[in-house]
Design a protein around this motif. Structure first.
Motif, PDB file in Angstrom:
ATOM      1  N   ARG A  84      -2.525   2.377  -0.530  1.00 60.20           N
ATOM      2  CA  ARG A  84      -2.990   2.402  -2.187  1.00 60.20           C
ATOM      3  C   ARG A  84      -2.154   1.595  -3.336  1.00 60.20           C
ATOM      4  N   GLN A  85      -0.693   1.139  -3.064  1.00 62.83           N
ATOM      5  CA  GLN A  85      -0.283   1.108  -3.646  1.00 62.83           C
ATOM      6  C   GLN A  85       0.091  -0.392  -2.997  1.00 62.83           C
ATOM      7  N   ARG A  86       0.463  -0.659  -1.596  1.00 67.94           N
ATOM      8  CA  ARG A  86       0.727  -2.412  -1.288  1.00 67.94           C
ATOM      9  C   ARG A  86      -1.013  -2.897  -1.289  1.00 67.94           C
ATOM     10  N   ALA A  87      -2.225  -2.558  -1.540  1.00 69.83           N
ATOM     11  CA  ALA A  87      -3.662  -2.820  -1.711  1.00 69.83           C
ATOM     12  C   ALA A  87      -3.589  -3.418  -3.453  1.00 69.83           C
ATOM     13  N   ALA A  88      -2.993  -2.516  -4.666  1.00 68.06           N
ATOM     14  CA  ALA A  88      -2.637  -2.675  -5.699  1.00 68.06           C
ATOM     15  C   ALA A  88      -1.495  -4.358  -6.360  1.00 68.06           C
ATOM     16  N   GLU A  89      -0.793  -4.154  -5.122  1.00 66.25           N
ATOM     17  CA  GLU A  89       0.456  -4.996  -5.510  1.00 66.25           C
ATOM     18  C   GLU A  89       0.028  -6.345  -5.021  1.00 66.25           C
ATOM     19  N   LEU A  90      -0.960  -6.699  -3.829  1.00 62.60           N
ATOM     20  CA  LEU A  90      -1.606  -7.811  -2.722  1.00 62.60           C
ATOM     21  C   LEU A  90      -2.625  -8.266  -3.911  1.00 62.60           C
ATOM     22  N   ALA A  91      -3.575  -7.112  -4.691  1.00 65.16           N
ATOM     23  CA  ALA A  91      -4.734  -7.636  -5.898  1.00 65.16           C
ATOM     24  C   ALA A  91      -3.668  -8.906  -7.061  1.00 65.16           C
ATOM     25  N   LYS A  92      -2.836  -8.154  -7.741  1.00 63.82           N
ATOM     26  CA  LYS A  92      -2.054  -8.676  -8.972  1.00 63.82           C
ATOM     27  C   LYS A  92      -1.087  -9.833  -8.034  1.00 63.82           C
ATOM     28  N   SER A  93      -0.388 -10.180  -6.977  1.00 63.52           N
ATOM     29  CA  SER A  93      -0.200 -11.349  -6.685  1.00 63.52           C
ATOM     30  C   SER A  93      -0.931 -12.650  -6.378  1.00 63.52           C
ATOM     31  N   VAL A  94      -2.897 -12.341  -5.921  1.00 54.32           N
ATOM     32  CA  VAL A  94      -3.420 -13.167  -5.639  1.00 54.32           C
ATOM     33  C   VAL A  94      -4.407 -13.428  -6.944  1.00 54.32           C
ATOM     34  N   GLY A  95      -4.342 -12.771  -8.197  1.00 51.96           N
ATOM     35  CA  GLY A  95      -5.119 -12.903  -8.844  1.00 51.96           C
ATOM     36  C   GLY A  95      -6.705 -12.252  -8.580  1.00 51.96           C
ATOM     37  N   CYS A  96      -6.451 -10.918  -7.791  1.00 53.82           N
ATOM     38  CA  CYS A  96      -7.742 -11.289  -6.632  1.00 53.82           C
ATOM     39  C   CYS A  96      -8.440  -9.074  -7.685  1.00 53.82           C
TER      40      CYS A  96
ATOM     41  N   GLU B  15     -16.547 -10.873  -4.115  1.00 52.09           N
ATOM     42  CA  GLU B  15     -15.418 -11.479  -3.298  1.00 52.09           C
ATOM     43  C   GLU B  15     -14.445 -10.723  -3.310  1.00 52.09           C
ATOM     44  N   GLY B  16     -13.575 -10.652  -4.386  1.00 52.55           N
ATOM     45  CA  GLY B  16     -12.652  -9.816  -4.974  1.00 52.55           C
ATOM     46  C   GLY B  16     -12.614  -8.649  -4.577  1.00 52.55           C
ATOM     47  N   GLU B  17     -13.234  -7.496  -4.344  1.00 50.25           N
ATOM     48  CA  GLU B  17     -13.766  -6.752  -3.707  1.00 50.25           C
ATOM     49  C   GLU B  17     -13.712  -6.301  -2.386  1.00 50.25           C
ATOM     50  N   ASN B  18     -13.989  -7.100  -1.819  1.00 47.11           N
ATOM     51  CA  ASN B  18     -14.081  -7.411  -0.381  1.00 47.11           C
ATOM     52  C   ASN B  18     -12.962  -7.675   0.371  1.00 47.11           C
ATOM     53  N   GLN B  19     -12.280  -8.295  -0.448  1.00 50.34           N
ATOM     54  CA  GLN B  19     -11.372  -8.888   0.763  1.00 50.34           C
ATOM     55  C   GLN B  19     -10.208  -7.657   0.627  1.00 50.34           C
ATOM     56  N   LEU B  20     -10.095  -7.039  -0.921  1.00 53.72           N
ATOM     57  CA  LEU B  20      -9.541  -5.829  -0.674  1.00 53.72           C
ATOM     58  C   LEU B  20      -9.487  -4.389   0.167  1.00 53.72           C
ATOM     59  N   ALA B  21     -10.821  -4.751   0.078  1.00 58.21           N
ATOM     60  CA  ALA B  21     -11.190  -3.496   1.587  1.00 58.21           C
ATOM     61  C   ALA B  21     -11.276  -3.897   3.249  1.00 58.21           C
ATOM     62  N   ALA B  22     -11.117  -5.206   2.337  1.00 53.54           N
ATOM     63  CA  ALA B  22     -10.722  -5.133   4.429  1.00 53.54           C
ATOM     64  C   ALA B  22      -8.913  -5.054   4.573  1.00 53.54           C
ATOM     65  N   PHE B  23      -8.655  -6.056   3.382  1.00 51.84           N
ATOM     66  CA  PHE B  23      -6.886  -5.678   3.641  1.00 51.84           C
ATOM     67  C   PHE B  23      -6.798  -3.965   4.140  1.00 51.84           C
TER      68      PHE B  23
ATOM     69  N   TRP C 249     -15.857   3.690  -6.937  1.00 47.98           N
ATOM     70  CA  TRP C 249     -15.883   3.716  -8.175  1.00 47.98           C
ATOM     71  C   TRP C 249     -15.182   2.496  -9.035  1.00 47.98           C
ATOM     72  N   HIS C 250     -14.988   1.838  -8.058  1.00 44.26           N
ATOM     73  CA  HIS C 250     -14.409   0.004  -7.893  1.00 44.26           C
ATOM     74  C   HIS C 250     -12.807   0.492  -8.142  1.00 44.26           C
ATOM     75  N   ARG C 251     -11.794   0.951  -8.088  1.00 48.06           N
ATOM     76  CA  ARG C 251     -10.638   1.555  -8.921  1.00 48.06           C
ATOM     77  C   ARG C 251      -9.868   1.329  -7.010  1.00 48.06           C
ATOM     78  N   PHE C 252      -8.665   1.445  -7.192  1.00 48.92           N
ATOM     79  CA  PHE C 252      -7.293   1.622  -6.552  1.00 48.92           C
ATOM     80  C   PHE C 252      -7.388   3.481  -5.773  1.00 48.92           C
ATOM     81  N   PHE C 253      -8.047   4.100  -6.621  1.00 49.53           N
ATOM     82  CA  PHE C 253      -7.402   5.495  -6.766  1.00 49.53           C
ATOM     83  C   PHE C 253      -8.397   6.504  -5.343  1.00 49.53           C
ATOM     84  N   GLU C 254      -9.305   6.195  -5.003  1.00 53.72           N
ATOM     85  CA  GLU C 254      -9.753   6.781  -3.827  1.00 53.72           C
ATOM     86  C   GLU C 254     -10.352   5.278  -3.257  1.00 53.72           C
ATOM     87  N   ILE C 255     -10.945   6.076  -1.712  1.00 51.19           N
ATOM     88  CA  ILE C 255     -11.691   4.756  -0.848  1.00 51.19           C
ATOM     89  C   ILE C 255     -13.134   5.258  -0.393  1.00 51.19           C
TER      90      ILE C 255
END
Length: 501
Positions: A434-446, A452-460, A487-493
């Motif tokens: 979860r923490q690394r996904a949030a960091e990835l999103a921040k670094s690539v502006g996703c 599509e941004g959410e799909n990329q993070l889900a794939a990660f 709920w389109h947030r990182f808290f749960e999947i």
């Protein structure tokens, strides 16, 4: 085939999927649930009219009914914090329960109705818009008023209360307190319905609570009414929320089996049962006993007298000192290193395996698993032998889920797909990915933008979870079908697994 109807608290997996996944492993039980599209979407409430119609159409075909009153009256947990309903309007909606009881007297009805929360932070994600600005102060207002009512407020606290009452906009306080009054009236009516034998059992959980505050004051008032009605044996009040659907499903199964499972509790620390976890109002040991009792079980005095062993990896510090999953272990409170011996805890867990079903409630940190403990268990190959595991969100959420699942499983020797599910989400995702996904999103502006941004993070997240599956032996064997963000947030999947067999 025993049929259990479940009206969940909302549409999230913890409420709408976990009980179904548990029931699938139970054997001889069918869980009847509303279709997903009927259950609303976070702040968008379910249609209470459609929910009522679904209940009328399906109630007669079941043996037990587990009902969320928050879904029935408000359309879900978040709508219960946002609605503009009046008390009479809500009481009228509860009239459906009387009709269902009259038409289907054979159905056992186990219901739950939450005491409204008041988080101690500013955020409008799940609260009214004004909570973004005034949330922490509204929470503090409740704490100070509760202390004043109990005669415990110091002179500085009394002065702080007067200042807060003047500082908060009158419209904000009126809206917040007015909604609390309506929700409290609904809980009072639920107690009345229990006393009238419309309901067979009732849980009133305290959602995101503390020793003092709005919820504590309302709990005292309800407790007095319950005692006056002589119903303290059938109405339970304790810390929890999103796990209660699972707990009451287990109660229905245990009732149908004519069983009262005995659970032996073994803690990772001598302080464990005495610590009050973050977001809760009482010592962990007491809340666990309430949850076991709500699920239809009892605590055992010894391992020999138990039907199952619940290993409790407990916090050693409560309140704000309690650890958060995802933070490095060396940054946790010093008591975690000095006041628990994990090697001994692991040795005890290993010794119980093969003798009794062993479940692990991993509660040391809030919002995810204890990475140090889980890696110790994984290296020794012990994870596949667990009957159940949970570590998500609050201690009550995780413990209730773990207790319910362990009780539901008749064939504990068989590997559980749901246990693998919890290990992957609660340990791998919540404590690490979860923490690394949030960091990835921040670094690539996703962003979690439903596109599509959410799909990329889900794939990660899915790739990282698959690495956990490949590296560590988990219950199953399992393979990942998909990962989503409900709920389109990182808290749960929303994690979908299937058996690899």
């Amino acid at each position: 085939m025993v049929r259990i109807l479940l009206l969940p608290l909302d549409e999230r997996p913890c409420n709408a999927r976990f009980p179904a996944m548990m029931a699938e492993e139970c054997g001889g039980y069918e869980l009847i649930m509303p279709p997903r599209e009927l259950l609303g979407d976070q702040k968008q409430p379910a249609s209470v009219e459609a929910v009522a119609q679904w209940l009328k159409e399906n109630f007669g075909g079941c043996d037990y009914a587990v009902l969320s009153i928050d879904m029935l009256v408000y359309g879900g947990i978040v709508p219960s914090r946002l609605h503009q309903l009046g008390a009479e309007q809500c009481r009228a909606q509860l009239g459906l329960l009387r009709q269902l009881r009259a038409e289907h007297p054979q159905v056992k009805i186990f219901a739950f109705s939450l005491i409204l929360r008041a988080p101690a932070y500013n955020s409008a994600e799940e609260e009214p818009d004004y909570y973004e600005t005034y949330g922490a102060r509204l929470c503090r207002l409740g704490v100070l008023r509760d202390k004043r009512e109990r005669g415990l407020a110091s002179r500085p606290e009394a002065e702080e209360l007067r200042a807060l009452e003047q500082e908060l906009p009158a419209a904000v306080t009126k809206d917040f307190c007015g909604r609390r009054a309506v929700n409290h009236a609904v809980n009072e009516r639920a107690v009345e319905l229990l006393h009238e034998n419309i309901l067979d059992f009732l849980v009133i959980p305290l959602d995101d609570c503390a020793e003092y505050g709005w919820a504590a004051a309302e709990q005292r008032a309800l407790r007095a009414e319950i005692l006056q009605a002589g119903e303290s044996g059938r109405v339970y009040l304790y810390s929890g929320a999103d796990e209660v659907g699972c707990v009451l499903t287990a109660r229905a199964v245990n009732h149908s089996r004519g069983r009262t499972p005995a659970v032996y509790l073994q803690y990772s620390s001598v302080y464990g049962p005495l610590v009050t976890p973050k977001y809760e109002d009482r010592p962990l040991g007491e809340n666990l006993k309430w949850q076991i009792a709500a699920a239809g079980g009892r605590t055992a005095a010894s391992p020999e007298a138990a039907d199952l062993i619940l290993m409790v990896n407990a916090p050693t510090a409560g309140g704000e000192r309690m650890a958060e999953a995802g933070t490095k272990g060396e940054r946790w409170d010093a008591s975690y290193a000095g006041c628990r011996c994990l090697p001994d805890f692991v040795a005890s867990l290993r010794a119980y395996l093969g003798e009794k079903p062993v479940a692990l409630a991993d509660l040391a940190a809030a919002n995810g698993g204890d990475d140090e403990l889980m890696r110790m268990l994984a290296r020794e190959g012990l994870l596949p032998r667990l009957a159940s595991y949970a570590a998500w969100n609050t201690a009550a959420n995780a413990a209730g889920t773990c207790i319910a699942h362990a009780m539901l499983r008749e064939r504990a020797a068989e590997r559980s797909l749901f246990t693998a599910h919890r290990i992957l989400e609660d340990w791998a995702y919540q404590a690490d990915i979860r923490q690394r996904a949030a960091e990835l999103a921040k670094s690539v502006g996703c962003t979690l933008d439903r596109g599509e941004g959410e799909n990329q993070l889900a794939a990660f997240a899915q790739r990282e979870l698959e690495q956990y599956l490949a590296r560590w032996a988990l219950p199953g064997p399992a393979c990942i079908e998909r990962v989503g963000f409900p709920w389109h947030r990182f808290f749960e999947i929303d994690l979908s697994l299937k058996s690899a067999r």
